[in-house]
Write an enzyme that holds these catalytic residues in place. Structure first.
Site, PDB file in Angstrom:
ATOM      1  N   THR A 111     -16.657 -12.495 -25.329  1.00 51.24           N
ATOM      2  CA  THR A 111     -17.261 -13.772 -25.707  1.00 51.24           C
ATOM      3  C   THR A 111     -18.688 -13.879 -25.188  1.00 51.24           C
ATOM      4  O   THR A 111     -19.034 -13.298 -24.158  1.00 51.24           O
ATOM      5  CB  THR A 111     -16.455 -14.965 -25.161  1.00 51.24           C
ATOM      6  OG1 THR A 111     -16.402 -14.884 -23.729  1.00 51.24           O
ATOM      7  CG2 THR A 111     -15.052 -14.987 -25.736  1.00 51.24           C
ATOM      8  N   GLU A 161     -17.536 -20.831 -25.065  1.00 52.18           N
ATOM      9  CA  GLU A 161     -17.443 -19.382 -25.245  1.00 52.18           C
ATOM     10  C   GLU A 161     -17.220 -19.042 -26.714  1.00 52.18           C
ATOM     11  O   GLU A 161     -16.310 -19.569 -27.351  1.00 52.18           O
ATOM     12  CB  GLU A 161     -16.290 -18.815 -24.430  1.00 52.18           C
ATOM     13  CG  GLU A 161     -16.414 -19.047 -22.934  1.00 52.18           C
ATOM     14  CD  GLU A 161     -15.207 -18.505 -22.194  1.00 52.18           C
ATOM     15  OE1 GLU A 161     -15.225 -17.312 -21.841  1.00 52.18           O
ATOM     16  OE2 GLU A 161     -14.252 -19.262 -21.995  1.00 52.18           O
ATOM     17  N   ASN A 210     -20.993 -16.519 -23.554  1.00 53.22           N
ATOM     18  CA  ASN A 210     -20.934 -17.797 -22.847  1.00 53.22           C
ATOM     19  C   ASN A 210     -22.259 -18.524 -23.053  1.00 53.22           C
ATOM     20  O   ASN A 210     -23.328 -17.993 -22.724  1.00 53.22           O
ATOM     21  CB  ASN A 210     -20.678 -17.565 -21.353  1.00 53.22           C
ATOM     22  CG  ASN A 210     -19.279 -17.083 -21.087  1.00 53.22           C
ATOM     23  OD1 ASN A 210     -18.402 -17.855 -20.767  1.00 53.22           O
ATOM     24  ND2 ASN A 210     -19.058 -15.781 -21.250  1.00 53.22           N
TER      25      ASN A 210
END
Length: 312
Positions: free
Chosen positions: A205, A256, A207
């Site tokens: 992911t 995320e 962030n």
């Protein structure tokens, strides 16, 4: 569209204008702007929007924590797409808040050559907002400014407003919010370091730290999204907003985004995430294996939602 952010008469001709904060430049705003453009064309004048860099409530109440649908730059980009000739951007100040409605109309007439003004059906201006449309009309006759009252714009039996759209986003009703906006709600942020747990689960992911902390963040949960990469490429993905309850990190808030089939280094770069559909609320999983299984299901649901992207 020409942006005017200092006292400057529109010299080509007098202008037909509408006034408001125009947060989100939603369907209701666009209906109002269409009325302005039509009247300007009929009268052989230019068209203008009078708006503010900061919401008046934030100036009058220092404790006000106001969530915005659009930053000033985003608002101006959306206004330009409407075909309006001018955007007059004022700095709302405590001194301006003390002006009466008549004094403010006089300011618009003398400083910006506005000869006609559309007033939103629920809009009031002037000190303490004590005066109403009949007062505006009387002042306009005195000053030589024609006053028009815009009607409410409704969809799905709802009078569309920025506050209604905020409520929809805050409850996760992304599809209806997008419908009222006429485009997908979006946030932009910088990619920062995270715990990299997603990478270990096969779902890396990005962030995201918002560039503008006044932007409204939709309800906690999982969303199907489109992500605009730094090079302008648009990629499908899914996004989680919340506190990562499975990790049991109290107060550990995060945004995320997992971008499907993407490899590359995004740290330190800016991403824009466009919300397509709300998938589910955030919830605690009993194990990382259960979380991984849920992420796989989320991806399939996101792919399905993204295959049905129509806003209408």
């Amino acid at each position: 569209m020409k942006i005017i952010d200092s006292i400057q008469k529109i010299s080509e001709s007098s202008s037909v204008a509408a006034i408001g904060f125009f947060d989100g430049v939603h369907q209701g705003h666009r209906a109002l702007i269409n009325s302005v453009r039509q009247e300007a064309e009929r009268a052989g004048n230019t068209s203008a929007i009078v708006t503010f860099r900061t919401h008046p409530r934030q100036v009058l109440d220092s404790d006000c924590r106001f969530s915005l649908l659009t930053t000033t730059d985003e608002k101006l980009e959306l206004l330009e797409k409407t075909g309006i000739d001018y955007a007059i951007v004022l700095d709302f100040t405590p001194e301006m808040s003390l002006l009466s409605a008549r004094e403010f109309l006089q300011l618009l007439k003398e400083n910006y050559n506005i000869q006609a003004l559309f007033i939103g059906y629920d809009h009031r201006f002037g000190h303490n907002r004590k005066e109403g449309f009949e007062d505006y009309t009387a002042y306009g006759k005195e000053l030589g400014v024609q006053i028009f009252k815009a009607e409410a714009f409704s969809m799905d039996k709802t009078n569309i407003s920025s506050s209604i759209i905020r409520q929809l986003l805050e409850t996760g009703n992304i599809k209806q919010a997008n419908r009222f906006l006429s485009y997908r709600y979006a946030i932009t942020g910088n990619v920062i370091d995270g715990f990299k747990l997603g990478r270990k689960l096969g779902f890396p992911t990005a962030n995201i730290s918002l560039l503008n902390t006044e932007k409204l963040i939709p309800a906690h949960g999982v969303y199907a999204v489109e992500t605009v990469l730094p090079n302008g490429e648009v990629r499908d993905g899914m996004l989680n907003i919340g506190n990562r309850p499975t990790l049991e990190r109290q107060g550990d808030y995060s945004i995320e985004c997992h971008i499907f089939d993407f490899t590359g280094d995004l740290y330190g770069k800016d991403l824009t995430v466009c919300f397509v559909s709300y998938l589910r609320p955030e919830r605690k999983m009993n194990s990382l294996e259960e979380l991984k299984a849920q992420l796989k299901e989320d991806k399939q649901n996101a792919i399905l939602a993204l295959s049905q992207k129509s806003i209408s």
